[in-house]
Design a protein around this motif. Structure first.
Motif, PDB file in Angstrom:
ATOM      1  N   HIS A 147       0.817  -1.210   0.000  1.00  0.00           N
ATOM      2  CA  HIS A 147       0.000   0.000   0.000  1.00  0.00           C
ATOM      3  C   HIS A 147       0.851   1.261   0.000  1.00  0.00           C
ATOM      4  CE1 HIS A 147      -3.720  -2.259   1.796  1.00  0.00           C
ATOM      5  NE2 HIS A 147      -3.343  -2.715   0.618  1.00  0.00           N
ATOM      6  N   LYS A 148       2.063   1.168   0.530  1.00  0.00           N
ATOM      7  CA  LYS A 148       2.958   2.329   0.599  1.00  0.00           C
ATOM      8  C   LYS A 148       3.836   2.469  -0.644  1.00  0.00           C
ATOM      9  CE  LYS A 148       6.484  -0.412   3.023  1.00  0.00           C
ATOM     10  NZ  LYS A 148       5.720  -1.663   2.972  1.00  0.00           N
ATOM     11  N   CYS A 149       3.772   1.513  -1.557  1.00  0.00           N
ATOM     12  CA  CYS A 149       4.702   1.457  -2.696  1.00  0.00           C
ATOM     13  C   CYS A 149       4.128   2.135  -3.942  1.00  0.00           C
ATOM     14  CB  CYS A 149       5.034   0.012  -3.047  1.00  0.00           C
ATOM     15  SG  CYS A 149       5.687  -0.948  -1.660  1.00  0.00           S
ATOM     16  N   ASN A 150       4.988   2.856  -4.648  1.00  0.00           N
ATOM     17  CA  ASN A 150       4.621   3.402  -5.957  1.00  0.00           C
ATOM     18  C   ASN A 150       5.056   2.488  -7.096  1.00  0.00           C
ATOM     19  OD1 ASN A 150       3.378   5.683  -4.957  1.00  0.00           O
ATOM     20  ND2 ASN A 150       5.178   6.984  -5.177  1.00  0.00           N
ATOM     21  N   VAL A 151       6.118   1.748  -6.870  1.00  0.00           N
ATOM     22  CA  VAL A 151       6.617   0.827  -7.888  1.00  0.00           C
ATOM     23  C   VAL A 151       7.146  -0.419  -7.194  1.00  0.00           C
ATOM     24  CG1 VAL A 151       8.889   1.955  -7.924  1.00  0.00           C
ATOM     25  CG2 VAL A 151       8.182   0.570  -9.875  1.00  0.00           C
ATOM     26  N   ILE A 152       6.894  -1.581  -7.823  1.00  0.00           N
ATOM     27  CA  ILE A 152       7.347  -2.871  -7.304  1.00  0.00           C
ATOM     28  C   ILE A 152       8.280  -3.491  -8.336  1.00  0.00           C
ATOM     29  CG2 ILE A 152       6.656  -5.163  -6.512  1.00  0.00           C
ATOM     30  CD1 ILE A 152       3.831  -3.922  -6.012  1.00  0.00           C
ATOM     31  N   TYR A 153       9.449  -3.930  -7.887  1.00  0.00           N
ATOM     32  CA  TYR A 153      10.411  -4.564  -8.787  1.00  0.00           C
ATOM     33  C   TYR A 153      10.453  -6.068  -8.541  1.00  0.00           C
ATOM     34  CZ  TYR A 153      12.205   0.185  -9.466  1.00  0.00           C
ATOM     35  OH  TYR A 153      12.325   1.523  -9.754  1.00  0.00           O
ATOM     36  N   LYS A 191      12.170  -5.825 -13.549  1.00  0.00           N
ATOM     37  CA  LYS A 191      11.089  -5.199 -14.301  1.00  0.00           C
ATOM     38  C   LYS A 191      10.081  -4.676 -13.291  1.00  0.00           C
ATOM     39  CE  LYS A 191      11.752  -5.122 -18.770  1.00  0.00           C
ATOM     40  NZ  LYS A 191      10.974  -5.870 -19.751  1.00  0.00           N
ATOM     41  N   MET A 192       9.242  -3.715 -13.723  1.00  0.00           N
ATOM     42  CA  MET A 192       8.460  -2.985 -12.727  1.00  0.00           C
ATOM     43  C   MET A 192       6.947  -3.128 -12.905  1.00  0.00           C
ATOM     44  SD  MET A 192       9.179   0.900 -13.998  1.00  0.00           S
ATOM     45  CE  MET A 192       8.696   1.466 -15.628  1.00  0.00           C
ATOM     46  N   ILE A 193       6.274  -3.030 -11.766  1.00  0.00           N
ATOM     47  CA  ILE A 193       4.827  -2.894 -11.689  1.00  0.00           C
ATOM     48  C   ILE A 193       4.572  -1.524 -11.062  1.00  0.00           C
ATOM     49  CG2 ILE A 193       2.685  -3.860 -10.759  1.00  0.00           C
ATOM     50  CD1 ILE A 193       4.142  -6.545 -10.498  1.00  0.00           C
ATOM     51  N   LEU A 194       3.854  -0.677 -11.761  1.00  0.00           N
ATOM     52  CA  LEU A 194       3.747   0.738 -11.374  1.00  0.00           C
ATOM     53  C   LEU A 194       2.327   1.069 -10.916  1.00  0.00           C
ATOM     54  CD1 LEU A 194       5.168   3.499 -11.262  1.00  0.00           C
ATOM     55  CD2 LEU A 194       4.646   3.784 -13.688  1.00  0.00           C
ATOM     56  N   LYS A 195       2.231   1.737  -9.773  1.00  0.00           N
ATOM     57  CA  LYS A 195       0.926   2.151  -9.248  1.00  0.00           C
ATOM     58  C   LYS A 195       0.323   3.227 -10.144  1.00  0.00           C
ATOM     59  CE  LYS A 195       0.202   2.263  -4.812  1.00  0.00           C
ATOM     60  NZ  LYS A 195       0.303   2.630  -3.376  1.00  0.00           N
ATOM     61  N   GLY A 196      -0.984   3.211 -10.283  1.00  0.00           N
ATOM     62  CA  GLY A 196      -1.661   4.196 -11.114  1.00  0.00           C
ATOM     63  C   GLY A 196      -1.754   5.566 -10.472  1.00  0.00           C
ATOM     64  N   ASN A 197      -2.050   6.539 -11.307  1.00  0.00           N
ATOM     65  CA  ASN A 197      -2.355   7.913 -10.867  1.00  0.00           C
ATOM     66  C   ASN A 197      -1.207   8.604 -10.135  1.00  0.00           C
ATOM     67  OD1 ASN A 197      -4.251   9.929 -11.154  1.00  0.00           O
ATOM     68  ND2 ASN A 197      -5.185   9.555  -9.165  1.00  0.00           N
ATOM     69  N   ILE A 198       0.030   8.326 -10.566  1.00  0.00           N
ATOM     70  CA  ILE A 198       1.186   9.051 -10.043  1.00  0.00           C
ATOM     71  C   ILE A 198       1.491  10.195 -11.000  1.00  0.00           C
ATOM     72  CG2 ILE A 198       3.618   8.917  -9.362  1.00  0.00           C
ATOM     73  CD1 ILE A 198       3.223   5.925  -8.959  1.00  0.00           C
ATOM     74  N   GLU A 199       1.659  11.368 -10.463  1.00  0.00           N
ATOM     75  CA  GLU A 199       1.924  12.536 -11.304  1.00  0.00           C
ATOM     76  C   GLU A 199       3.403  12.608 -11.689  1.00  0.00           C
ATOM     77  OE1 GLU A 199      -0.419  14.453 -12.505  1.00  0.00           O
ATOM     78  OE2 GLU A 199      -1.953  13.328 -11.392  1.00  0.00           O
ATOM     79  N   LYS A 200       3.653  13.268 -12.814  1.00  0.00           N
ATOM     80  CA  LYS A 200       5.018  13.563 -13.285  1.00  0.00           C
ATOM     81  C   LYS A 200       5.867  12.301 -13.401  1.00  0.00           C
ATOM     82  CE  LYS A 200       4.988  18.240 -11.379  1.00  0.00           C
ATOM     83  NZ  LYS A 200       5.644  19.219 -10.469  1.00  0.00           N
ATOM     84  N   ILE A 201       5.321  11.307 -14.091  1.00  0.00           N
ATOM     85  CA  ILE A 201       6.067  10.078 -14.353  1.00  0.00           C
ATOM     86  C   ILE A 201       6.576  10.108 -15.793  1.00  0.00           C
ATOM     87  CG2 ILE A 201       5.808   7.605 -14.787  1.00  0.00           C
ATOM     88  CD1 ILE A 201       6.196   8.177 -11.882  1.00  0.00           C
ATOM     89  N   ASN A 202       7.870   9.841 -15.960  1.00  0.00           N
ATOM     90  CA  ASN A 202       8.451   9.733 -17.294  1.00  0.00           C
ATOM     91  C   ASN A 202       9.269   8.446 -17.346  1.00  0.00           C
ATOM     92  OD1 ASN A 202       9.312  10.328 -19.918  1.00  0.00           O
ATOM     93  ND2 ASN A 202      11.114  11.430 -19.183  1.00  0.00           N
TER      94      ASN A 202
END
Length: 325
Positions: A147-153, A191-202
């Motif tokens: 729940h605290k993670c923005n990205v999971i590797y 490789k990554m799993i990325l949480k949705g709705n994060i701003e300013k992602i490139n």
């Protein structure tokens, strides 16, 4: 009086039991409300596209976005995936005939879908997530420590040719069962799993993302990205990198064709010697300001150093939006 007390006590126990059951259901079945998709890019993958799609459908994925990077007159995913396309499970995005489209495709997929999906998975069509004793990826992503993670590797298990020279029509796991854990010190093993709705992602790298709250496969927050923090034998992804020797040679031919296309069009990917600094930044060892300072000191100018953008034979401009030349 005694009967009334017993009745009250039994009723209290019953209510407590019901509450525990309710909490258990909420915690363990809340994953059904999660929405998860995969963003992938494919070229010459018709032999394996259906296996890839059916594997992740069984894992509970809601939708798959395939960026069709085949040659303009090459094979088409419609031929092998038409039923999934018609049902809406798969969406095909046409980028046929274009080169070096992985990062633009992944960025487009995230920006288009980040408000719809709770988690977005960025994997190639030869990469398969493995979650020990978990049959639905939503159960895994719903774990409290994520729940605290923005990205999971997830780390990589590498499957090579297993001494197979030619292609034959069986599943990847049947043909190439033997794999080894990739102990490389390079951060490209993830490789990554990325949480949705994060701003300013490139997304400039499908392996590592510069953002806050990065986690390994068991929810550990990573302040510095060290490869030893990624290794896990239960949660990882299988990478069928080479397949048979014949197929690997075809992949090399494809890379050669891409290079020839770059030469023909004049659109080159050039490294200016900042790869080491970029890796240090990805591991959290360098601030963005320090990275830019190192990058600018290491750039190799062609022509006059005091007029680096005015050389008549070679010119370049800098785009601050994506931090690229």
């Amino acid at each position: 009086m005694l009967l009334e007390k017993l009745y009250f006590f039994n009723k209290l126990i019953f209510l407590i039991l019901i509450s525990f059951i309710y909490i258990f259901i909420i915690i363990h079945y809340n994953f059904l409300n999660l929405k998860v998709c995969i963003c992938t890019i494919g070229k010459n993958e018709n032999k394996y596209a259906r296996e890839f799609v059916e594997y992740y459908k069984k894992y509970g994925i809601d939708n798959i976005f395939i960026y069709d990077n085949n040659d303009i007159n090459g094979e088409s995913f419609d031929v092998v995936l038409n039923d999934y396309i018609k049902s809406g499970f798969i969406k095909i995005i046409n980028i046929r005939g274009k080169i070096k489209m992985q990062y633009p495709a992944f960025n487009h997929c995230y920006q288009e879908n980040k408000k719809v999906y709770d988690w977005l998975i960025f994997y190639d069509m030869d990469e398969y997530i493995h979650l020990a004793n978990i049959n639905n990826i939503k159960k895994y992503l719903n774990k409290v420590y994520f729940h605290k993670c923005n990205v999971i590797y997830l780390n990589q298990f590498m499957h090579t040719d297993n001494d197979h020279i030619y292609y034959y029509n069986k599943s990847l796991f049947q043909r190439f069962p033997n794999a080894t854990l990739n102990f490389s010190k390079e951060l490209g093993i993830t490789k990554m799993i990325l949480k949705g709705n994060i701003e300013k992602i490139n997304i400039t790298n499908p392996h590592i993302l510069i953002t806050k709250n990065q986690c390994n496969s068991v929810g550990k927050l990573l302040k510095l990205l060290k490869t030893e923090d990624f290794f896990n034998n239960n949660f990882y992804y299988d990478h069928f990198y080479s397949k048979s020797s014949e197929e690997y040679l075809n992949k090399l031919k494809q890379l050669l064709e891409n290079l020839e296309k770059q030469i023909e069009t004049g659109k080159f990917n050039i490294c200016f010697g900042t790869k080491k600094a970029a890796r240090q930044q990805a591991r959290g060892e360098l601030s963005s300001k320090k990275f830019i300072e190192l990058r600018d000191r290491q750039i190799c100018f062609i022509g006059s150093c005091n007029e680096p953008c005015r050389n008549s034979q070679f010119q370049m401009t800098y785009n601050p939006k994506n931090n690229q030349f």
